[in-house]
Design a protein around this motif. Structure first.
Motif, PDB file in Angstrom:
ATOM      1  N   UNK B  64       0.868  -1.133   0.030  1.00 31.31           N
ATOM      2  CA  UNK B  64       0.027   0.002  -0.159  1.00 31.31           C
ATOM      3  C   UNK B  64       1.003   1.014  -0.019  1.00 31.31           C
ATOM      4  N   UNK B  65       0.800   2.260  -0.784  1.00 29.45           N
ATOM      5  CA  UNK B  65       1.376   3.242  -0.790  1.00 29.45           C
ATOM      6  C   UNK B  65       0.684   4.526  -1.177  1.00 29.45           C
ATOM      7  N   UNK B  66       1.281   5.494  -0.656  1.00 28.58           N
ATOM      8  CA  UNK B  66       0.836   6.795  -0.617  1.00 28.58           C
ATOM      9  C   UNK B  66       1.683   7.723  -2.092  1.00 28.58           C
ATOM     10  N   UNK B  67       0.763   8.498  -3.180  1.00 30.15           N
ATOM     11  CA  UNK B  67       1.541   8.920  -4.081  1.00 30.15           C
ATOM     12  C   UNK B  67       2.228  10.135  -3.482  1.00 30.15           C
ATOM     13  N   UNK B  68       3.533  10.228  -3.679  1.00 33.59           N
ATOM     14  CA  UNK B  68       4.318  11.367  -3.196  1.00 33.59           C
ATOM     15  C   UNK B  68       5.076  11.965  -4.048  1.00 33.59           C
ATOM     16  N   UNK B  69       5.928  11.255  -4.775  1.00 30.88           N
ATOM     17  CA  UNK B  69       6.882  11.796  -5.743  1.00 30.88           C
ATOM     18  C   UNK B  69       6.750  10.945  -7.262  1.00 30.88           C
ATOM     19  N   UNK B  70       7.780  11.162  -7.908  1.00 28.69           N
ATOM     20  CA  UNK B  70       7.587  10.619  -9.092  1.00 28.69           C
ATOM     21  C   UNK B  70       7.603   8.993  -9.256  1.00 28.69           C
ATOM     22  N   UNK B  71       8.390   8.410  -8.300  1.00 30.67           N
ATOM     23  CA  UNK B  71       8.340   7.106  -8.383  1.00 30.67           C
ATOM     24  C   UNK B  71       6.831   6.638  -8.139  1.00 30.67           C
ATOM     25  N   UNK B  72       6.266   7.095  -7.203  1.00 30.35           N
ATOM     26  CA  UNK B  72       4.797   6.400  -6.398  1.00 30.35           C
ATOM     27  C   UNK B  72       3.891   6.951  -7.609  1.00 30.35           C
ATOM     28  N   UNK B  73       4.085   8.113  -8.287  1.00 29.91           N
ATOM     29  CA  UNK B  73       3.059   8.388  -9.344  1.00 29.91           C
ATOM     30  C   UNK B  73       3.334   7.455 -10.665  1.00 29.91           C
ATOM     31  N   UNK B  74       4.375   6.969 -10.755  1.00 32.84           N
ATOM     32  CA  UNK B  74       4.513   5.954 -11.651  1.00 32.84           C
ATOM     33  C   UNK B  74       4.180   4.661 -11.420  1.00 32.84           C
ATOM     34  N   UNK B  75       3.886   4.340 -10.103  1.00 38.16           N
ATOM     35  CA  UNK B  75       3.615   3.056  -9.682  1.00 38.16           C
ATOM     36  C   UNK B  75       2.039   3.225  -9.764  1.00 38.16           C
ATOM     37  N   UNK B  76       1.394   4.246  -9.323  1.00 39.95           N
ATOM     38  CA  UNK B  76      -0.133   4.628  -9.421  1.00 39.95           C
ATOM     39  C   UNK B  76      -0.681   4.453 -10.747  1.00 39.95           C
ATOM     40  N   UNK B 109      -0.231   1.128  16.632  1.00 38.80           N
ATOM     41  CA  UNK B 109      -0.820   2.192  16.234  1.00 38.80           C
ATOM     42  C   UNK B 109      -0.317   2.566  14.797  1.00 38.80           C
ATOM     43  N   UNK B 110      -1.060   2.732  14.046  1.00 40.67           N
ATOM     44  CA  UNK B 110      -1.091   3.170  12.445  1.00 40.67           C
ATOM     45  C   UNK B 110      -1.482   4.405  12.081  1.00 40.67           C
ATOM     46  N   UNK B 111      -0.700   5.166  11.471  1.00 39.19           N
ATOM     47  CA  UNK B 111      -1.182   6.775  10.971  1.00 39.19           C
ATOM     48  C   UNK B 111      -0.625   6.610   9.296  1.00 39.19           C
ATOM     49  N   UNK B 112      -1.782   7.233   8.464  1.00 39.78           N
ATOM     50  CA  UNK B 112      -1.397   7.307   7.087  1.00 39.78           C
ATOM     51  C   UNK B 112      -1.363   5.773   6.530  1.00 39.78           C
ATOM     52  N   UNK B 113      -0.697   5.670   5.666  1.00 39.59           N
ATOM     53  CA  UNK B 113      -0.319   4.472   4.758  1.00 39.59           C
ATOM     54  C   UNK B 113       0.229   3.356   5.814  1.00 39.59           C
ATOM     55  N   UNK B 114       1.090   4.070   6.827  1.00 41.78           N
ATOM     56  CA  UNK B 114       1.573   3.415   7.903  1.00 41.78           C
ATOM     57  C   UNK B 114       0.731   2.206   8.364  1.00 41.78           C
ATOM     58  N   UNK B 115      -0.676   2.546   8.336  1.00 43.89           N
ATOM     59  CA  UNK B 115      -1.666   1.782   8.816  1.00 43.89           C
ATOM     60  C   UNK B 115      -1.396   0.154   8.196  1.00 43.89           C
ATOM     61  N   UNK B 116      -1.181   0.137   6.952  1.00 47.03           N
ATOM     62  CA  UNK B 116      -1.072  -0.945   5.982  1.00 47.03           C
ATOM     63  C   UNK B 116       0.013  -2.025   6.803  1.00 47.03           C
TER      64      UNK B 116
END
Lengths: 461, 283
Positions: B64-76, B109-116
């Motif tokens: 599970x990922x959060x779209x943040x930069x170029x690599x995660x944009x490409x992954x999405x 405890x999980x926050x953001x995508x850290x929950x996954x």
């Protein structure tokens, strides 16, 4: 007659040009140069040069074929004991090995064996000469973990004898230090790729992104029917200076700096996604070949100044003379007799300067070199925004941590039988930096070959 | 080695997705706490993601990922049936899970995508027979991840939302404080999420003297103990997140240094995103 001919110089890109690009520095012999150099070989009956080579290249024989104009035959002779001749011709410290033993060296200059090796290998690669596939394929599976020079040599040796060899590499690109460590301007990736293609033509299978110790383990490989495992997982975690401020932004290990630029092609950022830190005033700590690679890479990445900071003096620098000279020609400066005490940064945590202390040479230490002694009260500040620490490495922690049955020496490297390279686990062999600590490509290849021979003796008879 | 995306599920449209990957060679040995390194294409950068789930039987892993930069944009931009160019793992050390039984109360405890990633660890504790209390948070109910999944196996699931649309209004630290105050049987806390969240939780649990594990998201290059990019100071010593971690004693981590080091390439990251926009015509 031939003793009178001078050693043929290697043509190189001009320093002021090459420092602006990542293309190879040494351009290679022309046909005429190679012929002239080959004619200097005395064709000794008892060739000492061969004894100086960890993989025992049949040196006078391949040189004789250059004289005969039969380059195909010359290449065949090279490949019979050396699976990576185009690599070795470039990065071996020949001056300490084959060329150090050349009889011509006693009175004058030795035959340029490395340059001739490179010439023959490059000619063959350019002609896209396929290595003949191993004839009688045997139903024996061998695994090599890691794909650096030790593993590739072992793989090539055993594939040649008909074994089914699989090489497992953790990174996304095979070649180990040849790809992540040694810069493009000293060893082009295209050369490594062609050597790898040669191995694939011989039937070697290469699996990338398979990490030794996790994705593949000794147990899982034996379960899958592999008869023997060669472990060539190489060096691991970099050594740092252990001075304050070492984790500031802008302080890098040479491993990280070189991996970003080489494996990640950060010199072509943003066309490639891996970034590298740009520094204007660069300091490099250490004086070995890796330090030279880092310093020369930093020049090419646009640094205004690059200082190699070394505790001893130029005479004690462990890097190859050729690398040191090339670095200085390119504008790298040496700050000798100085050692770092602390790195200092700004409020954002970015490196701004290093505090250095002057040293003087005292009594010889265990290595025979005069040991540096700090000069009290001599501290001074040097401005730097990129510091690269090239002090060497420790063993690869991953494989060792996940293979607790392996016997290790005091320094944490794998203990092996010197004759066979076999580890404390039966049918698991090891060689290269994971056994010796950081050493040369050719020493790793020598170990790969020795292990290959032992494995062949046991399983391919 | 390339790995195929078997299933893609958008959790927060355009921002967070869940991918199920066909990776039997990784699933075979992956445990809670492990991570993988990905590279999206031939010119891509290596980056780590913690494994959110594994299914040995079907040979799959989940990320599970959060779209943040170029690599995660490409992954999405990838879809079911597409391949991720390189996926390597499992990496890092697995979570240390004790078989303490129902007396062993663990707060995850999980926050953001850290929950996954936390979900995988909570599952490990649950399988070990421990009493698991999950604490998860988000800005609002719509952005809350993994509530249903956690509810299936956790003994309790506590929720905090900034706008109060679900659970208590506030941050994950709010239900955590309440619990630490009222329940003296909490044996350990595991926290995964943004650095400020983990830092706040570690500070809090220290007051209550409850051992706390945090999972760090340091910058990495090889991820297998070679480059030293991921170094972090823990208890005054330099440690390497990729091989000594990614989990460390939260009471000993130098979070300030971690935050600084995470910003090392911020200008280059922005440059990379800009370059991507130009070359893919997204302007």
């Amino acid at each position: 007659m031939s003793e009178k001919l001078p050693r043929t110089e290697m043509p190189c890109q001009k320093a002021e040009e090459r420092v602006k690009n990542f293309n190879e520095v040494a351009l290679g012999y022309t046909d005429e140069m190679a012929k002239a150099e080959a004619s200097r070989c005395l064709q000794c009956k008892n060739p000492m040069c061969r004894k100086g080579c960890p993989v025992e290249v049949r040196i006078p024989e391949f040189i004789a074929q250059i004289n005969n104009g039969d380059l195909e035959k010359a290449y065949e002779i090279l490949k019979s004991t050396n699976s990576l001749p185009a690599v070795c011709g470039r990065v071996c410290p020949q001056e300490k090995q084959c060329e150090a033993k050349c009889i011509l060296g006693a009175k004058g200059e030795p035959v340029a064996i490395g340059r001739l090796e490179r010439y023959v290998a490059d000619k063959a690669l350019a002609a896209n000469k396929k290595t003949a596939a191993a004839s009688a394929s045997k139903d024996v599976k061998i695994a090599c973990i890691g794909s650096g020079p030790a593993s590739l040599t072992c793989a090539g040796y055993l594939a040649n004898l008909g074994a089914k060899v699989t090489v497992f590499e953790g990174l996304h690109e095979p070649g180990g230090v040849l790809v992540y460590g040694i810069p493009e301007f000293r060893l082009p990736k295209s050369i490594v790729r062609q050597e790898l293609e040669g191995l694939k033509d011989m039937g070697v299978e290469i699996k990338t992104s398979f990490v030794g110790g996790t994705t593949v383990t000794v147990d899982s490989l034996f379960e899958q029917g592999y008869k023997a495992i060669f472990v060539g997982v190489g060096a691991g975690l970099p050594l740092f200076l252990n001075v304050p401020g070492e984790n500031l932004i802008g302080v890098f290990s040479a491993n990280e700096y070189l991996t970003r630029t080489n494996l990640g092609r950060a010199y072509d950022f943003p066309n490639y996604d891996t970034p590298c830190y740009s520094g204007k005033k660069v300091t490099v700590f250490g004086a070995g070949n890796v330090a030279m690679d880092a310093a020369r890479t930093a020049m090419r990445m646009g640094a205004e100044t690059v200082h190699i900071v070394y505790r001893r003096t130029r005479n004690e620098m462990p890097a190859r003379l050729e690398e040191i000279e090339h670095a200085f020609e390119e504008g790298v400066q040496l700050l000798e007799l100085a050692a770092p005490l602390a790195f200092k940064g700004d409020e954002l945590g970015k490196l701004r300067s290093v505090t250095l202390q002057k040293m003087e040479l005292g009594e010889p230490d265990a290595s025979g070199r005069r040991s540096p002694v700090p000069v009290q009260g001599s501290e001074f500040e040097l401005e730097t925004d990129l510091a690269i620490v090239a002090l060497g490495t420790r063993p690869n922690p991953l494989f060792i941590h996940n293979t607790p049955a392996l016997e290790l020496n005091k320094k944490g490297y794998i203990t092996v039988n010197e004759e066979t390279c076999e580890t404390s686990i039966p049918n698991v062999f090891a060689g290269g930096d994971i056994v010796t600590g950081a050493a040369t490509v050719i020493l790793a290849m020598g170990a790969g070959r020795k292990a290959g021979a032992a494995i062949a003796e046991r399983f391919l008879k | 080695m390339a790995v195929k995306i078997l299933k893609k599920e958008s959790l927060i449209p355009g921002r967070t997705s869940r991918l199920v990957l066909d990776a039997p060679h990784i699933a075979a040995t992956a445990k809670p706490g492990h991570f993988i390194i990905l590279r999206i294409n031939e010119k891509g950068e290596r980056f780590p993601l913690t494994i959110a789930d594994t299914d040995k039987e079907h040979g799959t892993i989940t990320i599970v990922y959060l779209v943040m930069g170029k690599s995660t944009t490409l992954l999405e931009s990838l879809n079911e049936g597409d391949e991720i160019h390189d996926v390597c793992g499992p990496l890092g050390r697995a979570t240390h899970i004790v078989n303490g039984g129902k007396d062993h109360k663990v707060i995850c405890v999980g926050g953001g995508t850290g929950v996954a990633a936390m979900h995988h660890i909570a599952k490990g504790h649950s399988k070990a027979g421990n009493y698991v209390i999950a604490v998860i948070g988000a800005r609002s109910k719509d952005l809350l991840l993994y509530y249903d999944e956690l509810s299936k196996f956790c003994d309790e699931v506590l929720v905090a939302t900034n706008d109060g649309s679900m659970g208590v209004q506030g941050m994950v630290t709010d239900p955590l404080i309440e619990r630490l105050k009222s329940d003296k049987d909490i044996k350990e806390v595991v926290a995964i999420g943004p650095v400020p969240m983990m830092e706040a939780i570690a500070k809090l649990t220290k007051e209550y003297n409850v051992p706390t594990t945090v999972s760090l998201n340091s910058l990495m290059v090889d991820g297998m103990g070679m480059c030293g990019a991921c170094r972090v100071t823990v208890g005054g010593e330099t440690k390497f997140t990729c091989v000594d971690g990614p989990e460390f004693d939260g009471h000993k981590v130098d979070f300030n240094e971690l935050k600084i080091r995470l910003s090392s390439f911020r200008d280059k990251e922005a440059q990379s995103v800009e370059h991507h926009k130009c070359t893919c015509g997204a302007h």
